[in-house]
Design an enzyme around this catalytic site. Structure first.
Site, PDB file in Angstrom:
ATOM      1  N   ASP A 143      -3.130   2.458  -5.755  1.00 35.08           N
ATOM      2  CA  ASP A 143      -2.037   2.481  -4.789  1.00 35.08           C
ATOM      3  C   ASP A 143      -1.931   1.232  -3.928  1.00 35.08           C
ATOM      4  OD1 ASP A 143      -4.431   2.986  -3.531  1.00 35.08           O
ATOM      5  OD2 ASP A 143      -3.630   4.494  -2.165  1.00 35.08           O
ATOM      6  N   GLU A 144      -2.598   0.162  -4.309  1.00 36.51           N
ATOM      7  CA  GLU A 144      -2.685  -0.993  -3.419  1.00 36.51           C
ATOM      8  C   GLU A 144      -2.809  -2.266  -4.240  1.00 36.51           C
ATOM      9  OE1 GLU A 144      -5.521  -2.301   0.375  1.00 36.51           O
ATOM     10  OE2 GLU A 144      -6.060  -0.607  -0.892  1.00 36.51           O
ATOM     11  N   ASP A 167       0.856  -1.183   0.000  1.00 38.50           N
ATOM     12  CA  ASP A 167       0.000   0.000   0.000  1.00 38.50           C
ATOM     13  C   ASP A 167       0.895   1.238   0.000  1.00 38.50           C
ATOM     14  OD1 ASP A 167      -2.035   1.814   0.196  1.00 38.50           O
ATOM     15  OD2 ASP A 167      -2.858   1.043   2.072  1.00 38.50           O
TER      16      ASP A 167
END
Length: 459
Positions: A105-106, A11
């Site tokens: 983002d993950e 993350d």
């Protein structure tokens, strides 16, 4: 359950805000809030400097300004975020072909399928994590990530939370239940405010409480399917595979009737039901849609479609239903309807791009697309004044509505024929103020121009 910790979760830390701080030297180490900047704007991401004031994702923008008035409020640069995301996902896919992005983002990574040998001992994973974090920083220009590793997707994600920010946590196989036991039951997916309150009423506040309670007692309160699922997760039982991304282009639900329908109220009820199903699928896929479409096939197999595009994405069932019902009313239904369908397109990541909407997210961005009289076997269309001497610690944040309409949203990249590259510091009252700096320069000067200056342009 896996016998080794072979699921990795990554993350990126305060992703959008971190990209802005990377590219805007004057904002490094200062509170930055990215999201919608209009009256109905919502915080997408807050830097850690802003979080100490209680600002968090999904908070209304006006509340964020009340808590942290000295922050830089930026409308966001989604193209820049996509570039950074692609760089990170490439690093992960070089490690393993099984990468499951959850958002920009993950992502999850299956280390058991790694392209090169991976030592799944704790020391081996420590080395791998160090290498990954260094590579992410190198390819993105300094972005940081938090990483968790465990025997399942659930445990890996919990581990990442324990490592934030810019850290990591490894859960060895066999240590999952002990790790979870003292945690709040809210750590388990599916335990939100409503379910959490129901559990609290029967004395379940921690995962240990959930582990102890009899399944029959739990089922009586929250239902069999939900209760069984929560009970399994309380004991870290999660066998979900890491699935590579399969990009959805659209989502739709259709109904074909045994008899032609002509009653508008009856059809509106069906459209509302279909809209709710579409919205549920959007939510489950963590997606938002910009375009709502209705498809109507009449007696005689003539098909009509109507579409409407919004300025921002949505997964709200009420909004999708309202638009679909409005579109239904635009078609003459007197010949009788044999098929009706509700669909959405223009899909994007949930809780990301739509949070950049600066005004009413329900506003129509374009005229509805219309396709009529198409045979069934044929094609179907489906700021205070930002003058010199203004506060040098943050961009101007008022008059955002005017700034958007003038094409100068705060934070946007610009270029000037004389002064070079920079970004919009603030705009309004016929002027635009620019901070001239880039990721590779020191903090730069601030200059103000007429908003129609031909030497200044968006990049």
């Amino acid at each position: 359950m896996r016998s080794q910790p072979s699921v990795l979760h990554l993350d990126l830390d305060a992703f959008f805000a971190s990209v802005e701080q990377r590219d805007k030297p004057s904002l490094r180490g200062k509170p930055v809030i990215v999201g919608g900047v209009g009256a109905r704007g919502v915080v997408s991401t807050a830097s850690y400097e802003a979080r100490v004031f209680g600002v968090h994702s999904a908070m209304p923008g006006h509340e964020a300004r009340r808590r942290c008035p000295h922050a830089a409020f930026l409308s966001g640069r989604f193209d820049a975020y996509r570039v950074a995301s692609r760089q990170v996902m490439t690093v992960l896919r070089d490690l393993s072909p099984l990468v499951e992005p959850l958002s920009l983002d993950e992502a999850f990574v299956d280390l058991a399928a790694a392209r090169r040998p991976v030592d799944l001992s704790v020391p081996g994973l420590e080395r791998l994590i160090g290498e990954l974090k260094a590579e992410v920083a190198a390819v993105t220009g300094g972005l940081t990530a938090s990483i968790g590793v465990g025997s399942s997707k659930f445990i890996a994600k919990v581990a990442t939370e324990l490592g934030k920010p810019d850290g990591h946590h490894i859960v060895p196989a066999g240590g999952e239940v002990a790790l979870l036991s003292p945690m709040s039951a809210r750590v388990i997916p599916g335990v939100g405010p409503v379910t959490g309150e129901k559990l609290r009423r029967i004395g379940v506040e921690t995962v240990a409480d959930l582990q102890r309670i009899a399944l029959d007692d739990l089922v009586q309160v929250i239902g069999r399917a939900h209760g069984t699922g929560l009970k399994a997760l309380a004991f870290a039982e999660d066998d979900r595979a890491v699935e590579p991304e399969r990009e959805a282009k659209s989502i739709s639900v259709e109904d074909t009737f045994d008899r032609d329908l002509v009653d508008l109220a009856e059809l509106a009820t069906i459209v509302d039901r279909d809209a709710h199903q579409v919205a549920a699928r959007l939510t489950a896929a963590r997606l938002l849609a910009r375009t709502v479409t209705i498809k109507i096939r009449l007696h005689g197999f003539v098909t009509h479609t109507r579409s409407r595009t919004l300025t921002g994405g949505t997964d709200r069932a009420a909004l999708i239903s309202r638009i679909a019902t409005d579109l239904l009313g635009e078609v003459d239904l007197t010949p009788g309807v044999r098929l009706v369908g509700v669909g959405v397109a223009g899909l994007t990541d949930v809780l990301q791009e739509d949070l950049f909407s600066t005004d009413d997210p329900e506003a129509v961005a374009a005229e509805p697309e219309v396709a009529d009289d198409v045979p069934a076997d044929g094609p179907v269309a489906v700021d205070p004044d930002p003058a010199a001497g203004a506060d040098a610690d943050r961009p101007a944040v008022t008059e955002h509505r005017a700034a958007r309409s003038a094409g100068w949203p705060p934070g946007a990249d610009v270029e000037h024929d004389v002064h070079g590259r920079g970004w919009v510091w603030g705009a309004g009252r016929g002027r635009v103020t620019v901070r001239f700096e880039t990721a590779d320069t020191p903090p730069g000067p601030v200059r103000t121009f007429a908003d129609d200056d031909p030497a200044l342009r968006r990049v």
